[in-house]
Write a protein that holds these residues in place. Structure first.
Motif, mmCIF file in Angstrom:
data_model
loop_
_atom_site.group_PDB
_atom_site.id
_atom_site.type_symbol
_atom_site.label_atom_id
_atom_site.label_comp_id
_atom_site.label_asym_id
_atom_site.label_seq_id
_atom_site.Cartn_x
_atom_site.Cartn_y
_atom_site.Cartn_z
ATOM 1 N N THR A 82 37.353 88.226 77.761
ATOM 2 C CA THR A 82 38.100 87.106 78.710
ATOM 3 C C THR A 82 39.335 87.563 79.081
ATOM 4 N N GLU A 83 39.641 87.152 80.548
ATOM 5 C CA GLU A 83 41.008 87.445 80.711
ATOM 6 C C GLU A 83 42.004 86.392 80.547
ATOM 7 N N THR A 100 48.632 94.527 83.976
ATOM 8 C CA THR A 100 47.670 94.578 83.078
ATOM 9 C C THR A 100 48.509 95.385 81.866
ATOM 10 N N VAL A 101 48.632 94.356 80.618
ATOM 11 C CA VAL A 101 49.315 94.987 79.394
ATOM 12 C C VAL A 101 48.119 95.641 78.549
ATOM 13 N N TRP A 102 48.211 96.803 78.268
ATOM 14 C CA TRP A 102 47.519 97.301 77.113
ATOM 15 C C TRP A 102 48.188 97.372 75.855
ATOM 16 N N GLU A 103 47.525 96.796 74.923
ATOM 17 C CA GLU A 103 48.150 96.686 73.626
ATOM 18 C C GLU A 103 46.857 97.393 72.742
ATOM 19 N N GLU A 104 47.119 97.921 71.589
ATOM 20 C CA GLU A 104 46.193 98.625 70.794
ATOM 21 C C GLU A 104 44.856 97.929 70.747
ATOM 22 N N ASP A 105 44.597 96.814 70.497
ATOM 23 C CA ASP A 105 43.243 96.097 70.455
ATOM 24 C C ASP A 105 43.371 94.974 71.516
ATOM 25 N N GLN A 106 44.022 94.823 72.374
ATOM 26 C CA GLN A 106 43.973 93.658 73.230
ATOM 27 C C GLN A 106 44.497 93.998 74.845
#
Length: 159
Positions: free
Chosen positions: A2-3, A29-35
């Protein structure tokens, strides 16, 4: 997946990359470790807001890095130095295609085997990002950021 579209996003220790988004509903678009998060603000707006949260404005941090390191272009930014959060741009921050990568999340960089003008970034969570940026440029940005971190880390004085 889901966005999740956010009006605001706070850069934190889990943030690994801010990517410009070519989308009507969001700009980053933000990249986090698991999200993954999708944010209505630009990557540079998020960097500037995080700098202010950390006690200084972006231009002040940029000027301090230039003063301490001599770097004048694609300047790495101590976003939240007290939390060891340092980011560097892949292009001039004025350009839309500028990605912001967070130093402590990068595990390795590799030349793309078929495209010399591309680099593959591997993050510590094993995710990969293909960038249309030369290996040399990314390597140089990592070195600049490492030097910046050294210059901004406060060691106890030995007197």
């Amino acid at each position: 997946m889901t966005e999740i579209i956010l009006d605001h996003y706070e850069i934190n220790k889990a943030t690994s990359a801010l990517l410009p988004a070519y989308h009507n509903d969001y700009q980053t678009t933000v990249w986090e470790e698991d999200q993954r998060y999708y944010v209505k603000k630009t990557p540079l707006q998020l960097i500037k807001e995080a700098c202010l949260e950390g006690g200084a404005d972006y231009n002040g941090r940029r000027a301090a890095v230039t003063h301490k390191t001599g770097v004048n272009s694609k300047v790495p930014i101590p976003v939240l130095p007290h939390e060891q959060i340092y980011a560097f741009p892949t292009h001039s921050p004025k350009l839309y295609e500028c990605h912001w990568l967070f130093y402590h999340h990068i595990k390795s960089i590799h030349r793309h085997p078929d495209a010399p003008s591309h680099t593959i970034i591997t993050f510590i969570d094993s995710k990969e990002l293909l960038l249309h940026v030369s290996y040399y440029t990314i390597e140089k940005q990592l070195q600049r950021t490492s030097y910046c971190m050294t210059r901004f880390t406060h060691y106890p004085s030995f007197s």
